[in-house]
Design an enzyme around this catalytic site. Structure first.
Site, PDB file in Angstrom:
ATOM      1  N   HIS A 200       0.828  -1.214   0.000  1.00 35.90           N
ATOM      2  CA  HIS A 200       0.000   0.000   0.000  1.00 35.90           C
ATOM      3  C   HIS A 200       0.861   1.262   0.000  1.00 35.90           C
ATOM      4  CE1 HIS A 200       0.296   0.869   4.415  1.00 35.90           C
ATOM      5  NE2 HIS A 200       0.226  -0.435   4.574  1.00 35.90           N
TER       6      HIS A 200
ATOM      7  N   ASP B 136       6.192   0.696   6.702  1.00 34.82           N
ATOM      8  CA  ASP B 136       4.741   0.519   6.559  1.00 34.82           C
ATOM      9  C   ASP B 136       4.156   1.611   5.659  1.00 34.82           C
ATOM     10  OD1 ASP B 136       2.150  -0.397   6.897  1.00 34.82           O
ATOM     11  OD2 ASP B 136       1.902   0.541   8.859  1.00 34.82           O
TER      12      ASP B 136
ATOM     13  N   GLU C 188      -4.878   1.937   2.535  1.00 27.99           N
ATOM     14  CA  GLU C 188      -4.994   0.776   3.414  1.00 27.99           C
ATOM     15  C   GLU C 188      -5.128   1.198   4.864  1.00 27.99           C
ATOM     16  OE1 GLU C 188      -3.566  -2.350   6.185  1.00 27.99           O
ATOM     17  OE2 GLU C 188      -2.693  -0.394   5.806  1.00 27.99           O
ATOM     18  N   GLU C 189      -4.411   2.247   5.250  1.00 28.99           N
ATOM     19  CA  GLU C 189      -4.295   2.595   6.669  1.00 28.99           C
ATOM     20  C   GLU C 189      -5.610   3.028   7.301  1.00 28.99           C
ATOM     21  OE1 GLU C 189      -2.017   1.817   8.458  1.00 28.99           O
ATOM     22  OE2 GLU C 189      -0.105   1.872   7.429  1.00 28.99           O
TER      23      GLU C 189
ATOM     24  N   ASP D 235       3.300  -6.390   3.389  1.00 26.17           N
ATOM     25  CA  ASP D 235       2.875  -5.315   4.288  1.00 26.17           C
ATOM     26  C   ASP D 235       3.246  -5.662   5.718  1.00 26.17           C
ATOM     27  OD1 ASP D 235       1.746  -3.051   5.371  1.00 26.17           O
ATOM     28  OD2 ASP D 235      -0.319  -3.769   5.247  1.00 26.17           O
TER      29      ASP D 235
ATOM     30  N   HIS E 201       3.553   2.786  12.608  1.00 28.21           N
ATOM     31  CA  HIS E 201       2.677   3.948  12.812  1.00 28.21           C
ATOM     32  C   HIS E 201       3.293   5.024  13.701  1.00 28.21           C
ATOM     33  CE1 HIS E 201      -1.163   1.300  12.019  1.00 28.21           C
ATOM     34  NE2 HIS E 201      -0.325   1.332  10.996  1.00 28.21           N
TER      35      HIS E 201
END
Length: 465
Positions: A280, A292, A326-327, A354, A424
């Site tokens: 992503h 990520d 995606e997030e 991912d 994140h």
């Protein structure tokens, strides 16, 4: 001496002759990735020239344009953009928080708003704190004790779980649903312990939702760093009347248009059988999204390049799909599946990366027992590259919407022990990605794609037959 040299030459020649075509092809792929890989170069640009790529942001659009240019340069049969509407949420000015043990005596702690949260009032939010270990504790407390308080969800990731993704799954419900659940009991706000196994000062954001809660009744939600969570918990034990203050300025806007970026090598024998490899393109905004999922994006792009460079001509059509959103919505994955099904495209395999750019350990597969048995027959080809983990269960969020009878889904599984140190958070940055590990991941993905393309799946042939 001549005899010794001759024996060495014969041994080398014999080992080469003894190699199967598959062994030679995998070696060609790994050699190319490790001596002339492009993934690290592409990731450097995505991370350091563009940065965090939150859906709907200028940076996300820059990433779309950059990756399309790079795939255009690879000489693929087709490269295109697939429009998709995505949410636009902004963090605003940096968040601020402190623990107040008595009037005027405060200690600042690191927090960040959870993605999708509403803002606090303009002057911030201050209140007494109730620590809980999970959503289930709220019912025991009841509205009388919760109303007007700040709920502090402090269930940590379980360090005894060797799979850190399993540990993450065991407590992420606090982050996603904590505000919705606490709001029903009249809580004023929510603070959630960061999803992180180590103690540090980095708060970890992530998506959260309010369910059917009306906009007027939504309460602000923030993540607190693990060290901050430990301090708050200890302080509460010493002084249950402690107050917590936090201020955040996030805002939700109307949806905006963005794109999935798609590149394709058309199959030479079965062009209507489509294989997908992807990651992503969006990320959170605190770091630059290198692990990520910048890593998955550039690895997927390099799969196409490695397949072409190795001289192999695919039988089936291979697509690299760089999914958007995606997030905080999975809009890109859903849109790709929607379009594929509306066009009645025949997808036979999908692989997603991912889980970070760390050393590849193997794959997980969502498939039938018969297909998995066939896949296990390829395991020995990967063992010289220290790829040993072939397991059933799970693939990737973006390719999940493609799931259909007979379709084999897979996920690259790198070593996961350091992943949630960065996930994140502000320290998900380029310097934490190892070039060789990233390249090994791209080669491992390309090798699996090659094998699936060459042999297909017996179970799929039965389903379609």
């Amino acid at each position: 001496m001549r005899i010794l040299v001759l024996l060495i030459v014969l041994c080398i020649s014999g080992s080469t002759i003894g190699q199967s075509d598959d062994e030679k092809q995998l070696k060609a792929i790994y050699d190319k990735a490790l001596t002339d890989g492009k993934a690290y170069e592409w990731l450097n640009y995505l991370s350091n020239q563009i940065g965090g790529r939150l859906s709907g942001s200028v940076e996300a659009q820059q990433a779309v344009e950059y990756t399309k240019r790079q795939m255009d340069s690879l000489g693929l049969d087709r490269v295109w953009l697939q429009p998709v509407m995505v949410p636009k949420w902004t963090r605003g000015t940096p968040e601020f928080a402190y623990i107040e043990t008595k009037p005027g005596l405060t200690t600042n702690v690191p927090i960040c708003a959870l993605g999708g949260s509403v803002a606090t009032p303009d002057g911030g939010l201050k209140g007494n704190v109730i620590e809980v270990q999970g959503i289930e504790d709220l019912e025991t407390l009841g509205a009388e004790k919760i109303k007007g308080k700040i709920i502090f969800f402090n269930r940590p990731m379980d360090p005894t779980k060797i799979s850190t993704f399993e540990a993450y799954s065991g407590c992420v419900d606090q982050r996603y649903s904590g505000a919705e659940a606490a709001g029903k009991y009249g809580a004023a706000g929510v603070i959630v312990r960061s999803m992180n196994l180590r103690l540090d000062d980095y708060p970890h954001t992530g998506s959260m939702g309010y369910g059917e809660t009306s906009i007027a009744n939504r309460i602000p939600a923030a993540a607190i760093s693990t060290k901050g969570a430990e301090l708050l918990s200890t302080t509460l034990k010493l002084n249950p009347d402690v107050k917590f203050y936090f201020k955040q300025n996030c805002r939700q806007y109307a949806d905006v248009e963005s794109y999935n970026v798609i590149g394709e090598i058309r199959g030479s024998v079965y062009p209507n059988e489509v294989m997908v490899v992807g990651g992503h393109l969006d990320s959170w905004d605190l770091g630059d999204g290198s692990h990520d999922d910048g890593a998955g994006v550039v690895q997927s792009m390099d799969v196409l390049r490695l397949i072409k460079a190795s001289g192999y001509k695919p039988k089936r059509t291979i697509r690299a799909v760089l999914f958007m959103n995606e997030e905080n919505g999975l809009r890109g994955g859903n849109k790709y599946a929607e379009v594929a099904k509306s066009k009645k495209e025949n997808h036979v395999f999908a692989l997603e990366s991912d889980a970070g750019g760390f050393t590849p350990r193997g794959f997980s597969f969502d498939c039938s027992d018969e297909d998995f048995k066939q896949i296990l027959g390829w395991k020995s080809l990967f063992e010289p590259y220290l790829i040993h983990m072939f397991v059933k269960g799970g693939s990737g969020a973006d390719i999940g919407p493609l799931k259909d009878e007979g379709l084999v889904l897979a996920g690259l599984r790198p070593d996961s022990q350091r992943y949630f140190d960065h996930h994140h958070a502000e320290n998900d940055t380029f310097e934490h990605v190892n070039k060789r590990e990233l390249e090994l991941g791209a080669a491992t993905m390309a090798s699996l794609v090659y094998l699936v393309d060459k042999y297909g799946f017996q179970q799929q042939k039965k389903v379609k037959g």
